[in-house]
Design an enzyme around this catalytic site. Sequence first.
Site, PDB file in Angstrom:
ATOM      1  N   GLY A 186       0.838  -1.304  -0.006  1.00  0.00           N
ATOM      2  CA  GLY A 186       0.029  -0.009   0.106  1.00  0.00           C
ATOM      3  C   GLY A 186       0.985   1.352   0.100  1.00  0.00           C
ATOM      4  CE1 TYR A 241      -5.111 -13.112   2.464  1.00  0.00           C
ATOM      5  CE2 TYR A 241      -4.077 -15.113   1.172  1.00  0.00           C
ATOM      6  CZ  TYR A 241      -4.237 -13.774   1.615  1.00  0.00           C
ATOM      7  OH  TYR A 241      -3.596 -12.862   0.559  1.00  0.00           O
TER       8      TYR A 241
END
Length: 302
Positions: free
Chosen positions: A31, A179
Amino acid sequence: MPDQTPNWTTADIPDQTGRTAVITGANTGLGYETARALAAKGAHVVIAVRNLDKGKAAADLIGRRYPGADVSVQELDLTSLDSVRAAAGQLRAGHDRIDLLINNAGVMMTPKETTKDGFELQFGTNHLGHFALTGLLIDRLLASPGSRVVTVSSNGHRFGGIRFDDLQSERSYSRAGAYGQSKLANLLFTYELQRRLAGTGTIAVAAHPGASSSELGRYAPGAVRRIAPLLEQSTEMGALPTLRAAADPTVRGGQYYGPGGFLQLRGYPKLVSSNKRSYDTGVQRRLWAVSEALTGVVYPLD
């Protein structure tokens, strides 16, 4: 059709001056690299993070590297729908339009936990939090022709299914299975969102980083952590698929970008395919309806 830019890098990002990019989880790792690259190209970048101090440190770091970079910080805790609503309200108050929403933040293979709203942590954070945030900001995206919603998935989507009979893993829990379910949900969401955006000036795109060095794998099994360094690429390379999905003018809605190398683990970003389950329109629509019911966020899209 062959890729016209086979070795796409940040040098291929067009000028982003005048564009606003909201990036979740942008204080570190993939990010941060995404935020840094877009800020370097002139975008106003909003780092949306749970920890404001870490977000401010990331913004300061970008500012020192690129004097004049326009970076701000927004508090956002994706494990809390109250926080998501508060963050969306503040973003709406500060921005009449948003050009890029990059749903990047996530958790991976965590011990069994729940969000503040009682959702299984990985499904709640990776999918439901971003589903709610996107829905609450969709009008700001629609106000900007050419805007994009980019959601970061994973190769892990291939190892999960949507367990509608036990979405929150209350009967049984697998770190990897939960996940995989959350990352498959990211793709199902992207494809359904793109269908609903048809005819607007906004598109939905997905990306995945392959095997990239980041803090995300801290809960992975020991064997995975030991072998990972042999497969991983840098976070700078890992961020390229997301950046291409966000900024390449040739990208089309409903596409999926990932590394072009062996098993999509590393390499320059290319257009890739997800697994067969992700293209099931019946599952896409069902997950959408369930997500609206769980979050209370209903999109103003047919």
